[in-house]
Design a protein around this motif. Structure first.
Motif, short mmCIF file in Angstrom:
data_model
loop_
_atom_site.label_atom_id
_atom_site.label_comp_id
_atom_site.label_asym_id
_atom_site.label_seq_id
_atom_site.Cartn_x
_atom_site.Cartn_y
_atom_site.Cartn_z
N LEU A 60 -9.05 10.73 7.69
CA LEU A 60 -10.14 10.94 8.66
C LEU A 60 -11.52 10.86 8.02
O LEU A 60 -12.48 10.47 8.67
N ASP A 61 -11.60 11.21 6.74
CA ASP A 61 -12.89 11.14 6.05
C ASP A 61 -13.42 9.70 5.97
O ASP A 61 -14.61 9.48 5.85
N VAL A 62 -12.49 8.73 5.94
CA VAL A 62 -12.92 7.35 5.65
C VAL A 62 -12.55 6.35 6.74
O VAL A 62 -12.84 5.16 6.61
N ILE A 63 -11.92 6.82 7.79
CA ILE A 63 -11.32 5.92 8.77
C ILE A 63 -12.29 4.87 9.33
O ILE A 63 -11.91 3.73 9.58
N ASP A 64 -13.56 5.25 9.49
CA ASP A 64 -14.52 4.30 10.08
C ASP A 64 -15.40 3.62 9.03
O ASP A 64 -16.43 3.03 9.38
N ASP A 65 -15.00 3.71 7.77
CA ASP A 65 -15.78 3.11 6.68
C ASP A 65 -14.83 2.26 5.82
O ASP A 65 -14.17 2.79 4.91
N PRO A 66 -14.76 0.95 6.09
CA PRO A 66 -13.79 0.11 5.35
C PRO A 66 -13.98 0.15 3.84
O PRO A 66 -13.00 0.18 3.09
N ASP A 67 -15.25 0.17 3.37
CA ASP A 67 -15.47 0.18 1.92
C ASP A 67 -14.87 1.42 1.28
O ASP A 67 -14.18 1.36 0.26
N ARG A 68 -15.11 2.55 1.90
CA ARG A 68 -14.58 3.81 1.34
C ARG A 68 -13.06 3.87 1.50
O ARG A 68 -12.37 4.43 0.64
N THR A 69 -12.54 3.30 2.56
CA THR A 69 -11.08 3.29 2.73
C THR A 69 -10.43 2.54 1.56
O THR A 69 -9.47 3.03 0.95
N VAL A 70 -10.99 1.37 1.24
CA VAL A 70 -10.43 0.57 0.14
C VAL A 70 -10.57 1.34 -1.18
O VAL A 70 -9.61 1.48 -1.95
N GLU A 71 -11.78 1.85 -1.40
CA GLU A 71 -12.07 2.56 -2.65
C GLU A 71 -11.12 3.74 -2.87
O GLU A 71 -10.56 3.92 -3.95
N GLU A 72 -10.93 4.54 -1.83
CA GLU A 72 -10.06 5.71 -1.96
C GLU A 72 -8.60 5.29 -2.09
O GLU A 72 -7.83 5.91 -2.82
N TYR A 73 -8.21 4.26 -1.37
CA TYR A 73 -6.79 3.86 -1.37
C TYR A 73 -6.34 3.42 -2.76
O TYR A 73 -5.22 3.73 -3.18
N ILE A 74 -7.19 2.69 -3.46
CA ILE A 74 -6.76 2.10 -4.74
C ILE A 74 -7.04 3.01 -5.94
O ILE A 74 -6.63 2.69 -7.06
N ALA A 75 -7.71 4.15 -5.71
CA ALA A 75 -8.16 4.99 -6.84
C ALA A 75 -6.98 5.46 -7.70
O ALA A 75 -7.07 5.50 -8.93
N PHE A 76 -5.85 5.79 -7.09
CA PHE A 76 -4.73 6.35 -7.88
C PHE A 76 -4.19 5.35 -8.89
O PHE A 76 -3.61 5.73 -9.91
N LEU A 77 -4.42 4.06 -8.62
CA LEU A 77 -3.87 3.03 -9.51
C LEU A 77 -4.58 3.00 -10.87
O LEU A 77 -4.06 2.41 -11.82
N ASP A 78 -5.75 3.63 -10.95
CA ASP A 78 -6.42 3.73 -12.26
C ASP A 78 -5.66 4.68 -13.18
O ASP A 78 -5.79 4.61 -14.40
N ASP A 79 -4.88 5.59 -12.60
CA ASP A 79 -4.20 6.62 -13.40
C ASP A 79 -2.68 6.47 -13.45
O ASP A 79 -2.04 7.00 -14.35
N VAL A 80 -2.10 5.85 -12.44
CA VAL A 80 -0.64 5.83 -12.31
C VAL A 80 -0.13 4.44 -12.67
O VAL A 80 -0.44 3.46 -11.98
N PRO A 81 0.63 4.31 -13.76
CA PRO A 81 1.07 2.98 -14.19
C PRO A 81 2.20 2.44 -13.32
O PRO A 81 3.29 3.02 -13.28
N LEU A 82 1.96 1.34 -12.64
CA LEU A 82 2.97 0.74 -11.75
C LEU A 82 3.16 -0.73 -12.10
O LEU A 82 2.20 -1.46 -12.31
N ASP A 83 4.42 -1.16 -12.14
CA ASP A 83 4.72 -2.58 -12.31
C ASP A 83 4.82 -3.30 -10.97
O ASP A 83 4.58 -4.50 -10.88
#
Lengths: 48, 393
Positions: free
Chosen positions: B46-69
């Motif tokens: 709900l914090d980002v639902i109407d802001d596409p830039d922030r939605t993308v930014e928040e969605y991908i943030a975990f990938l900086d820390d969590v190693p996934l193949d």
């Protein structure tokens, strides 16, 4: 729910595909309309 | 960018080796994520639902820390709640946690038992018109102009929604080189019963109809089959183990073994076996328990199927079919949500020790990360850092 109208959903989508006011690019408009139609009915694709 | 492509190719080779029962250089470590990533930094959808830039930014943030193949299924926002709202539908809503997208199936206007003829006689017309009008009130008004204005407004919202998801998947699969398992060319199989179960008649009524009016269920499934396309030519898939084909369970865990054969397995085998014989690997996204039907998969070529398990014990599944089909396992949703870091790590180690030797194993949770509370950042980092370390041994 009663269906009280005399237009079809496909007619509305045909109008959407022809309408440049919401998306200028014709190919993109068609692709989005097709994706949206399928996301609403979940079964049959839009055949335009 | 070349390095990213190389990395993706290595990940692809490791994945194909693993599910072909060859020990890969690195066991693929992956996840299925839906809405949970938006909460990794403490916020909500709900914090980002109407802001596409922030939605993308928040969605991908975990990938900086969590190693996934790899990432299984389709990451991103699963449904456009705003589009549904605009069209007067309450079938997808944001839950009380502010993040989880809840499918409120009870809000849908499914067919009544006496309406079966509508789908048996003319499914295409029913699905493309009456069903949409019944379930999207803004498209069921007296004035076509009024309906069109709602549709156009919804289309503009849908455009933003699809662009946002495109940016998310582009970042994951192109910029980061994380492996996608399927793409637009993948052979996709869906059971006819699931279309009835999910979209036309609903879960409780379909299950009751299987006992009370099976002849109508069969006629409806035949009509669904006639409407669906399976637009794949096996010649285009020879020697292509990746991208994977896919099938998703939904009603299957509620079916007895004979009904499982009738409504899923026989059609799946007949449609997909030629592709498996050509080299395509299939991803089966499990739901519920299905230990009692795993033996069927021995009818298919060895190494042609990889299962994402759900409720079944992976150690039992491995005993039963681990020499024939690959399994995705390694951590459970209940441990991620409620277990201590030490308990999670013990389970991860046990999975690698048991499943990794000889291949046929990819690391994956048993359920997607859906909701904000599904895993804390500390737990998810500890689990995936350990999995990444063990995957290289």
């Amino acid at each position: 729910m009663e269906l009280t109208n005399n237009y079809t959903i496909i007619e509305l989508f045909e109008r959407l595909v022809a309408d440049e006011s919401w998306e200028a690019d014709e190919n993109e408009r068609l692709a989005l309309a097709k994706a949206m139609f399928l996301s609403l009915n979940r079964i049959v694709p839009l055949k335009i | 960018m070349d390095q990213t492509l190389d990395l993706k190719e290595q990940r692809k080779q490791n994945f194909v080796d693993a599910i072909s029962f060859k020990e890969p250089k690195k066991v693929p470590v992956g996840a299925e994520v839906i809405m949970w990533p938006l909460t990794y930094r403490g916020g909500t959808y709900l914090d980002v639902i109407d802001d596409p830039d922030r939605t993308v930014e928040e969605y991908i943030a975990f990938l900086d820390d969590v190693p996934l193949d790899y990432i299984a299924m389709s990451p991103g926002i699963s449904h456009s709640v705003r589009m549904h709202e605009t069209l007067g539908s309450k079938s997808y809503v944001i839950a009380r946690d502010g993040t989880t997208l809840q499918h409120a199936q009870g809000e849908l206007s499914f067919i009544a038992a006496e309406e079966y003829p509508k789908i048996i006689d003319d499914l295409e017309n029913f699905a493309s018109d009456e069903w949409v009008k019944r379930n999207f009130p803004a498209l069921n008004v007296d004035s076509p102009d009024e309906a069109y204005e709602s549709l156009k407004k919804a289309a503009s919202i849908f455009k933003v929604f699809t662009n946002t998801n495109r940016r998310i998947t582009n970042n994951i699969f192109e910029e980061r080189g994380i492996l996608n398992l399927t793409d637009s060319t993948s052979v996709r199989f869906g059971s006819n019963l699931n279309t009835l179960f999910d979209h036309l008649r609903g879960i409780p009524a379909t299950l009751s109809d299987l006992r009370r009016r099976p002849e109508l269920v069969d006629a409806a499934c035949a009509a669904i089959k006639a409407t669906k396309s399976f637009p794949y030519d096996v010649k285009d898939y020879i020697g292509k183990p990746h991208p994977l084909g896919s099938a998703t369970y939904h009603s299957e865990c509620f079916l007895s073994p004979p009904l499982f054969d009738k409504y899923f397995f026989n059609d799946f085998r007949d449609a997909c076996m030629p592709f498996m014989e050509a080299g395509v690997k299939f991803w089966i996204k499990g739901e519920g328990q299905f230990l009692n039907t795993l033996d069927r998969y021995r009818q298919l070529p060895q190494g042609s199927v990889v299962f994402m398990l759900d409720e079944d014990d992976p150690f039992e599944v491995h005993k039963q079919i681990g020499d024939w089909c690959s399994i995705g396992a390694g951590i459970t949703a209940d441990l991620l949500r409620m277990g201590s870091i030490e308990k999670c790590k013990d389970y991860v180690k046990k999975c690698f020790d048991t499943f990794a030797p000889g291949g046929g194993f990819i690391f994956l949770q048993n359920k997607p990360l859906l909701c904000g509370g599904d895993a804390t950042p500390e737990v998810i980092r500890a689990v995936y850092e350990l999995a990444d370390e063990l995957s290289r041994k």
